[in-house]
Design a protein around this motif. Structure first.
Motif, PDB file in Angstrom:
ATOM      1  N   ARG A 118       0.833  -1.207   0.000  1.00 33.85           N
ATOM      2  CA  ARG A 118       0.000   0.000   0.000  1.00 33.85           C
ATOM      3  C   ARG A 118       0.866   1.255   0.000  1.00 33.85           C
ATOM      4  NH1 ARG A 118      -2.812  -1.098   4.345  1.00 33.85           N
ATOM      5  NH2 ARG A 118      -4.225  -2.451   3.165  1.00 33.85           N
ATOM      6  N   ALA A 332      -6.130  -5.563 -12.151  1.00 37.21           N
ATOM      7  CA  ALA A 332      -5.649  -4.868 -10.956  1.00 37.21           C
ATOM      8  C   ALA A 332      -4.256  -4.289 -11.190  1.00 37.21           C
ATOM      9  CB  ALA A 332      -5.629  -5.830  -9.768  1.00 37.21           C
ATOM     10  N   ARG A 337      -4.996  -0.434  -8.400  1.00 34.89           N
ATOM     11  CA  ARG A 337      -5.888  -0.179  -7.260  1.00 34.89           C
ATOM     12  C   ARG A 337      -6.027  -1.434  -6.409  1.00 34.89           C
ATOM     13  NH1 ARG A 337     -11.279   2.704  -8.496  1.00 34.89           N
ATOM     14  NH2 ARG A 337     -11.860   0.549  -9.002  1.00 34.89           N
ATOM     15  N   GLU A 338      -5.827  -1.279  -5.117  1.00 43.90           N
ATOM     16  CA  GLU A 338      -5.942  -2.402  -4.193  1.00 43.90           C
ATOM     17  C   GLU A 338      -7.339  -3.018  -4.227  1.00 43.90           C
ATOM     18  OE1 GLU A 338      -5.356  -3.315   0.605  1.00 43.90           O
ATOM     19  OE2 GLU A 338      -4.795  -1.368  -0.232  1.00 43.90           O
ATOM     20  N   GLU A 339      -8.357  -2.181  -4.400  1.00 45.50           N
ATOM     21  CA  GLU A 339      -9.728  -2.700  -4.387  1.00 45.50           C
ATOM     22  C   GLU A 339     -10.040  -3.575  -5.594  1.00 45.50           C
ATOM     23  OE1 GLU A 339     -10.099   1.816  -5.313  1.00 45.50           O
ATOM     24  OE2 GLU A 339      -8.744   0.479  -4.221  1.00 45.50           O
ATOM     25  N   ASP A 340      -9.190  -3.559  -6.610  1.00 47.03           N
ATOM     26  CA  ASP A 340      -9.403  -4.407  -7.784  1.00 47.03           C
ATOM     27  C   ASP A 340      -8.719  -5.770  -7.669  1.00 47.03           C
ATOM     28  OD1 ASP A 340     -10.856  -2.382  -8.971  1.00 47.03           O
ATOM     29  OD2 ASP A 340      -9.172  -1.611 -10.142  1.00 47.03           O
ATOM     30  N   PRO A 344      -6.869 -10.041  -2.182  1.00 45.75           N
ATOM     31  CA  PRO A 344      -5.914  -9.125  -1.550  1.00 45.75           C
ATOM     32  C   PRO A 344      -5.234  -9.741  -0.339  1.00 45.75           C
ATOM     33  CG  PRO A 344      -8.166  -8.454  -1.090  1.00 45.75           C
ATOM     34  CD  PRO A 344      -8.260  -9.573  -2.069  1.00 45.75           C
ATOM     35  N   THR A 346      -4.815  -8.513   2.497  1.00 45.57           N
ATOM     36  CA  THR A 346      -5.554  -8.259   3.730  1.00 45.57           C
ATOM     37  C   THR A 346      -6.544  -9.396   4.029  1.00 45.57           C
ATOM     38  OG1 THR A 346      -7.063  -6.885   2.414  1.00 45.57           O
ATOM     39  CG2 THR A 346      -5.340  -5.750   3.672  1.00 45.57           C
ATOM     40  N   GLN A 347      -7.149  -9.966   2.981  1.00 44.76           N
ATOM     41  CA  GLN A 347      -8.033 -11.106   3.178  1.00 44.76           C
ATOM     42  C   GLN A 347      -7.241 -12.351   3.560  1.00 44.76           C
ATOM     43  OE1 GLN A 347     -10.668 -11.647  -0.168  1.00 44.76           O
ATOM     44  NE2 GLN A 347     -11.556  -9.616   0.016  1.00 44.76           N
TER      45      GLN A 347
END
Length: 387
Positions: A118, A332, A337-340, A344, A346-347
């Motif tokens: 990030r 992505a 973009r991290e949201e793409d 991820p 984080t999951q």
């Protein structure tokens, strides 16, 4: 609008994962180009330079690839005890990164890599391809459309008859290094549970070495459980999730899912066929790739009129196939973009927290609240910052 720019991809590791699950899909993804491969010790019967002589570069260590400004994306398909350092170095070198599962041994390491990606505005993704298994897509559809009513029990299996210990890292690494069944097959099962239901409230688990006939406490660094039995509880809905993997399962048809709800149930045996098709040389673009025949379809029982239970064959969803993962990953990379990102980091960190709860439950012999694991991870991070 999707990016049309092409990105050069470097792969670290040249084993089954690279050959079957990555290189074929890079070739089918328009915006990705295979640029270089790191293979530490090419051999006459296993040589990336011989198999791909036209690539821009071949390396025997990762450093030259990471230093190459032409490489945009790095795929890490080495044993899991190397993932953290390689991913950290690749991100630090300004590369987008895709890491094979199991991601890293701890959620703290996953959080650190996610924060690094990030901060560098880079894509960091974990290869959880079984989110695109046809049977899992079927289960998602059943849950999403409320076909079975409120789900009260969810049973997911990865059972096999494999009494010989693997000679690869899967039979060498202990849990401290990301080895053992909970990181290998359990990661797939737990990731799917996370996608469906999110984080559980509590976990109770046993880790077993069925080949040797003993329980595994998880206290030793070299512990290598080959089988797993865990119960994940969800306090808000009363849902119980049973997660099981075994190597001593002598069945003609291995159970995969048993889902029970207030209005019906779903029972499915057998594994998604994509891996077997790929190992046999098939491609995701082949006609019928990833599709099951009717003889492999699951069964749904639903409560009909006057409370009578009716059973019917339930067709397996047509697979989006593992190519869809690569399409999303490429998008992505293009957007940055991290949201793409399809899976991820984080999951993956959340799934690792479930694994840490499973390990602690197996060690202590009791039920573990996930909040205790969250506090433990926070304490470890604070200790690391203060040291």
């Amino acid at each position: 609008m999707a990016s049309t720019k092409q990105f050069n991809v470097g792969i670290i590791g040249y084993g089954l994962s690279a050959k079957v699950f990555h290189i074929p899909f890079i070739a089918l993804t328009k915006t990705l180009v295979l640029h270089s491969i790191v293979q530490r010790s090419p051999a006459p019967t296993n040589s990336a330079p011989d198999d791909y002589p036209a690539l821009a570069a071949h390396h025997t260590s990762a450093a030259p690839m990471l230093a190459d400004p032409a490489v945009d994306v790095v795929i890490i398909s080495t044993p899991p005890d190397t993932h953290f350092a390689l991913a950290r170095d690749a991100l630090s070198a300004g590369k987008h990164v895709l890491v094979e599962k199991p991601f890293v041994p701890t959620s703290a390491e996953a959080d650190e890599l996610a924060a690094l990606a990030r901060s560098r505005r880079l894509v960091l993704c974990v290869y959880q391809n079984r989110r695109w298994d046809s049977d899992f897509l079927t289960v998602q559809q059943l849950v999403r459309e409320d076909t079975l009513g409120r789900i009260v029990e969810f049973e997911t299996h990865f059972d096999r008859l494999r009494l010989e210990k693997p000679t690869t890292w899967k039979g060498r690494l202990g849990m401290q290094q990301g080895g053992g069944v909970v990181y290998d097959l359990g990661t797939h099962l737990l990731d799917q549970v996370f996608v469906l239901f999110g984080m559980p409230t509590s976990v109770s688990a046993k880790l077993v070495n069925q080949r040797e006939g003993r329980l595994v406490t998880g206290e030793g660094e070299d512990e290598q459980p080959d089988s797993l039995s865990a119960v994940l509880s969800y306090a808000r809905t009363g849902l119980l999730v049973y997660v099981r993997a075994a190597v001593a399962s002598a069945e003609r048809e291995q159970m995969r899912y048993w889902v029970r709800g207030t209005r019906g149930s779903y029972h499915k045996s057998g594994l998604d066929p994509q891996e077997d098709m790929l190992r046999a040389g098939g491609k995701a673009t082949d006609v019928g790739f990833g599709r099951e025949g009717e003889e492999r379809f699951g069964r749904v029982c639903v409560v009909g009129e006057e409370g009578k239970v009716e059973e019917r064959v339930w067709p397996t969803a047509e697979a989006e196939t593992y190519l869809r993962f690569y399409e999303l990953f490429a998008e992505a990379v293009g957007s940055g973009r991290e949201e793409d990102v399809p899976v991820p980091a984080t999951q993956a960190a959340q799934v690792l927290r479930i694994i840490e709860a499973i390990r602690e439950s197996a060690r202590s012999g009791g039920m573990l609240l996930l909040s205790k694991i969250q506090r433990y991870v926070s304490q470890v991070k604070q200790g690391s910052r203060s040291s």
